[in-house]
Write a protein that holds these residues in place. Structure first.
Motif, short mmCIF file in Angstrom:
data_model
loop_
_atom_site.label_atom_id
_atom_site.label_comp_id
_atom_site.label_asym_id
_atom_site.label_seq_id
_atom_site.Cartn_x
_atom_site.Cartn_y
_atom_site.Cartn_z
N LEU A 555 0.81 -1.20 0.00
CA LEU A 555 0.00 0.00 0.00
C LEU A 555 0.85 1.26 0.00
CD1 LEU A 555 -2.67 -1.09 2.66
CD2 LEU A 555 -2.90 -1.09 0.17
N ARG A 556 2.03 1.18 0.66
CA ARG A 556 2.90 2.35 0.75
C ARG A 556 4.33 1.89 0.46
NH1 ARG A 556 1.45 6.74 3.42
NH2 ARG A 556 0.07 5.60 4.81
N PRO A 557 4.79 2.00 -0.77
CA PRO A 557 6.08 1.42 -1.13
C PRO A 557 7.28 2.13 -0.51
CG PRO A 557 5.16 2.66 -2.96
CD PRO A 557 4.09 2.61 -1.92
N ALA A 558 7.16 3.41 -0.18
CA ALA A 558 8.31 4.15 0.33
C ALA A 558 8.40 4.03 1.84
CB ALA A 558 8.20 5.61 -0.08
N GLY A 559 9.58 3.81 2.35
CA GLY A 559 9.79 3.72 3.78
C GLY A 559 10.17 5.07 4.37
N LEU A 560 10.12 5.17 5.68
CA LEU A 560 10.44 6.41 6.38
C LEU A 560 10.93 6.04 7.77
CD1 LEU A 560 10.30 9.57 6.61
CD2 LEU A 560 7.99 9.26 7.53
N ASN A 561 11.98 6.67 8.22
CA ASN A 561 12.49 6.45 9.57
C ASN A 561 13.05 7.78 10.07
OD1 ASN A 561 13.01 5.04 11.87
ND2 ASN A 561 14.87 4.06 11.13
N ARG A 562 12.29 8.45 10.92
CA ARG A 562 12.67 9.79 11.38
C ARG A 562 12.72 9.84 12.90
NH1 ARG A 562 11.20 14.21 8.26
NH2 ARG A 562 11.98 15.44 10.02
N ARG A 563 13.65 10.65 13.40
CA ARG A 563 13.71 10.93 14.83
C ARG A 563 13.74 12.43 15.02
NH1 ARG A 563 18.46 8.58 18.56
NH2 ARG A 563 19.60 10.48 18.04
N LEU A 564 12.80 12.94 15.80
CA LEU A 564 12.71 14.36 16.08
C LEU A 564 12.99 14.57 17.56
CD1 LEU A 564 10.16 13.50 14.01
CD2 LEU A 564 10.06 15.98 13.82
N ALA A 565 13.58 15.71 17.90
CA ALA A 565 13.95 15.98 19.28
C ALA A 565 13.58 17.42 19.64
CB ALA A 565 15.45 15.76 19.50
N TRP A 566 13.12 17.60 20.87
CA TRP A 566 12.73 18.92 21.35
C TRP A 566 13.23 19.14 22.77
CZ3 TRP A 566 8.88 15.43 19.57
CH2 TRP A 566 8.50 15.62 18.24
N THR A 567 13.54 20.37 23.08
CA THR A 567 13.89 20.72 24.44
C THR A 567 12.61 21.00 25.23
OG1 THR A 567 14.14 23.03 23.78
CG2 THR A 567 16.13 21.67 23.78
N ASP A 568 12.75 21.25 26.53
CA ASP A 568 11.58 21.47 27.37
C ASP A 568 10.88 22.78 27.05
OD1 ASP A 568 11.26 19.23 28.91
OD2 ASP A 568 12.62 19.89 30.48
N ASP A 569 9.57 22.80 27.28
CA ASP A 569 8.83 24.05 27.29
C ASP A 569 9.14 24.80 28.59
OD1 ASP A 569 7.58 23.55 24.87
OD2 ASP A 569 5.90 22.50 25.81
N VAL A 570 8.73 26.06 28.64
CA VAL A 570 8.78 26.83 29.89
C VAL A 570 7.49 26.53 30.65
CG1 VAL A 570 8.93 29.12 30.93
CG2 VAL A 570 10.22 28.60 28.84
N ILE A 571 7.63 26.10 31.90
CA ILE A 571 6.49 25.60 32.66
C ILE A 571 6.08 26.61 33.73
CG2 ILE A 571 5.62 23.72 34.08
CD1 ILE A 571 6.40 22.91 31.24
N ARG A 572 4.78 26.87 33.79
CA ARG A 572 4.20 27.66 34.86
C ARG A 572 2.92 26.97 35.35
NH1 ARG A 572 8.52 29.37 34.36
NH2 ARG A 572 9.24 31.54 34.19
N ARG A 573 2.52 27.28 36.57
CA ARG A 573 1.32 26.65 37.14
C ARG A 573 0.24 27.70 37.39
NH1 ARG A 573 2.36 21.74 40.07
NH2 ARG A 573 0.25 21.94 40.91
N ASP A 574 -0.98 27.36 37.03
CA ASP A 574 -2.14 28.14 37.44
C ASP A 574 -2.75 27.41 38.63
OD1 ASP A 574 -4.49 29.47 37.84
OD2 ASP A 574 -5.35 29.05 35.87
N ASP A 575 -2.31 27.81 39.82
CA ASP A 575 -2.75 27.08 41.01
C ASP A 575 -4.22 27.33 41.33
OD1 ASP A 575 -0.27 25.88 41.53
OD2 ASP A 575 0.48 27.72 42.45
#
Length: 740
Positions: A555-575
């Protein structure tokens, strides 16, 4: 003589006819020493072979007998030497047989007798220079003839420090029965009486020789005793050793009497010098009178063996504790990978039972139908890896997400509720956050997706699947992800594998799932095994990863192998509302640009600016993601003391974002700045936000971000030295006052 044997004879004759060849054929005997075996007697000219003081002094002509099997060249010949002076040398077995190949697979049939003779000449050259243990030739332990009636004995326990004395000594192995046939050595003892506290174990005495045993061990009890005496272990000492063992094993009436012998490796061999080799002898009486009974020993001590998966990504698993949520098409093979890689413990969670339909792609048997998956899988893996502690949990994965004492959580449920619970518990809990690997399969099993959160990462599976979707909306090569997970228009046909209340699932075979599970898991383990490396200077360490594999199919003859990377978001809390707000670092960059532009247009630098926030809010995970910050909406106004928004056109303006990201990025709120002042909401700010949530029918909530800080902090942010103060607050329709 078979055609193969005739070929071997002709090849040897041609070798002998080569000018200056050291090979001569003395005679060919068709009197077979075994049925189908042909003997060819060779004379090798060694008169020009250099001999070193550490080597064997060769005769001008050495005699060898080549034994050719009927199916030559598909089976390697044997070579014997009638000269006893080679006995005890490396690769000389039972005093007369020279072992030239480590295993049958090392024999190259295409080289025929030419390759065989070259190997023999190399052995003679190495023997003359004293380097038979060099890597150019096969190396293996001394040979003992094992009996199929006994054992095998598996040795995993490493020799302790107290047992590394170079002198001749003895100790005991602590051994357990794995089943009726297999024995496993799980520890070492200096006193066999320790066994009295373990009636399920028995003691095996070990005699550690102080010098190499030679390349063959004795083949009968009498010769064994004589060999031990020759090494300095007297008959009286042997008798006392066996008596002490029998007395210690009295707590276990079924314990066999086994004698093990350890030998150091010969000099020049890259192997541990103390007990490099272990062999074992099963005895029922005085060893001098016992029938031959060598036990097959599989020496799996780390110092004596190299795991076949060494240096591979799966090596990260060894000794780890792992929680697997879901024992289906992905979870079951991954659990098996963990067991085979040496996980210390596996907790397997699944509320389902084995049904006939899943047998096409899940590793269960017809006899398992109707039984709990988790329990069946645990029993199967106990047979694969008895050293791994296996705990089946036949219950809902929702009740097992709080598991801080593991080294890895694998979520293979593809269940939205489980993912949402994991996401919420990960940020709300105070416990340690282990790595979390979440996996899923595409609609036709030609796409696999995994997300990996490292310890301390700002998100879990829901977070990263969303992040991957945003990345796919910006990368044409990942459109497959959007089309499979969020088809537009939606699919109208649902794959229902069985009548009744079975979950709508995906189409896929065991081969599809094996490829996807292994590829994704190997990729995740590769990340886990490399996270100790420091990032390049000036770069942040990625903490969140997305892995995409597209398996080539019809059904899908082409292959794919990807790795994506991200750093952390900036985190805040709504207490106030118990929400976590995760702000993409790019949002700060966009707001900073707008603040700098506002400051440049106002000599006082006090003019506020603001705009719309795009992202997503998850009511189950209680997380709000801020992906983008847009500028002032049309017909909005900004001044030094106030900021007014015209929100009537916002929804239509950002509808394209929602369509392009398949609903992942849409309008979620507003932002503005408080230059040189505290980041806090005024009564006018609160009134504006309540007007937004009340003025948009169907809007579940709205987020307010205020960027601010005192004069020094504000200037430092505009100069790029630090982040500003940040106020976060969720607003809900009909809410008159802040939530308590």
């Amino acid at each position: 003589m078979t055609p193969g044997q005739e070929q071997a004879r002709r090849e040897l004759e041609r070798i002998a006819q080569v000018p200056q060849s050291p090979v001569r054929i003395q005679d060919t005997s068709e009197e077979l020493i075994e049925e189908g075996l042909l003997q060819i007697r060779l004379e090798i000219d060694c008169s020009d072979t250099p001999v070193l003081p550490s080597g064997i002094r060769l005769k001008p002509a050495e005699i060898f007998i080549v034994c050719v099997f009927a199916d030559f060249p598909f089976t390697s010949p044997r070579v014997l030497t009638p000269d006893p002076r080679f006995a005890g040398r490396p690769h000389v077995l039972w005093a007369h047989e020279i072992c030239l190949y480590t295993s049958p697979n090392e024999w190259d049939p295409s080289a025929g007798m030419w390759g065989f003779v070259d190997r023999l000449l190399t052995w003679l050259a190495r023997a003359a220079e004293g380097s038979l243990s060099a890597a150019v030739l096969p190396w293996h332990p001394p040979v003992a003839r094992d009996s199929a009636a006994f054992g095998p004995l598996i040795v995993r326990a490493e020799v302790p420090e107290w047992a590394r004395d170079a002198r001749l000594w003895h100790a005991w192995l602590l051994v357990r029965r794995v089943d009726e046939r297999i024995l496993e050595a799980v520890g070492w003892m200096q006193d066999p009486r320790e066994i009295r506290r373990r009636p399920d174990r028995f003691a095996v005495p070990v005699i550690a020789l102080d010098r190499p045993a030679g390349f063959t061990y004795p083949n009968d009890g009498s010769a064994l005793v004589d060999a031990l005496v020759a090494h300095g272990f007297t008959k009286q000492r042997l008798a006392r050793l066996l008596t002490a063992t029998r007395l210690a094993n009295a707590v276990n009436p079924d314990a066999p009497l086994i004698l093990a012998v350890g030998s150091p490796a010969p000099g020049g061999v890259d192997a541990p010098q103390r007990i490099a080799h272990l062999v074992a002898w099963w005895i029922s009486a005085d060893p001098r009178e016992a029938e031959p009974g060598w036990i097959k020993v599989f020496d799996l001590r780390p110092s004596a063996s190299v795991r076949r998966d060494s240096s591979r990504p799966a090596g990260w698993i060894a000794g780890k504790t792992i929680l697997v949520l879901g024992c289906g098409a992905l979870g079951a093979p991954i659990a098996e990978h963990c067991a085979r890689a040496g996980a210390a413990s596996l907790t397997l969670v699944d509320s389902g039972r084995v049904t006939p339909g899943i047998l096409v792609r899940q590793p269960y048997e017809f006899a398992d139908v109707g039984l709990p998956k988790a329990r069946v899988l645990a029993e199967r893996l106990r047979r694969v890896a008895p050293g791994t502690a296996l705990t089946p949990v036949c219950g809902d994965a929702l009740d097992q997400v709080q598991h801080p004492e593991v080294d890895l959580i694998v979520d293979a449920t593809a269940n939205r509720s489980v993912a949402a619970r994991l996401e919420r518990e990960r940020w709300r809990g105070e416990q340690r956050r282990p790595p979390l690997l979440s996996m899923m399969v595409g609609h036709n099993s030609d796409l696999g997706i995994a997300t990996l959160s490292l310890p301390g990462a700002s998100g879990a599976g829901v977070d990263l699947l969303r992040r991957l979707t945003v990345a796919a909306s910006e990368d044409d090569s990942l459109t497959i992800v959007l089309d499979d997970l969020y088809p537009d228009p939606p699919r109208t046909r649902i794959f229902q594998p069985e009548p009744g209340c079975s979950d709508p699932t995906f189409i896929g075979s065991s081969t599809d799932l094996a490829a996807i599970a292994a590829t994704l898991f190997n990729g995740a383990l590769s990340v886990l095994g490399s996270t100790s490396a420091d990032p390049p200077p000036g770069q942040l360490r990625p903490t969140r990863f997305g892995l995409v594999t597209a398996v080539p199919t019809g059904l899908r003859p082409a292959g794919l192998n990807r790795r994506l990377a991200w750093t952390d978001d900036v985190i805040r809390r709504d207490d106030r509302n118990d929400y976590e707000i995760r702000v993409d670092p790019a949002v700060f960059a966009r707001v900073r640009q707008a603040a700098i532009a506002a400051a440049a247009a106002d000599s006082t630098g006090g003019t506020e600016t603001g705009g719309a926030l795009l992202g997503q809010v998850d009511l189950a995970s209680r997380v709000a993601w801020v992906t983008r910050a847009e500028g002032l909406p049309p017909e909005s106004s900004a001044s030094a003391d106030r900021l007014e928004f015209d929100v009537t056109r916002l929804r239509d303006r950002f509808a394209d974002h929602r369509r392009h990201t398949r609903g992942t990025v849409s309008l979620i709120g507003m932002w503005h700045t408080h230059p040189h002042s505290r980041a806090d909401a005024s009564s006018r700010d609160e009134a504006t936000m309540r007007g937004i949530v009340d003025g948009f029918p169907g809007l579940a909530q709205a987020l307010l971000l205020i960027f601010g800080g005192g004069p020094d902090a504000w200037r430092a942010w505009l100069d790029g030295a630090k982040l500003p103060d940040l106020y976060v607050r969720m607003f809900f329709p009909g809410e008159a006052e802040p939530r308590g």
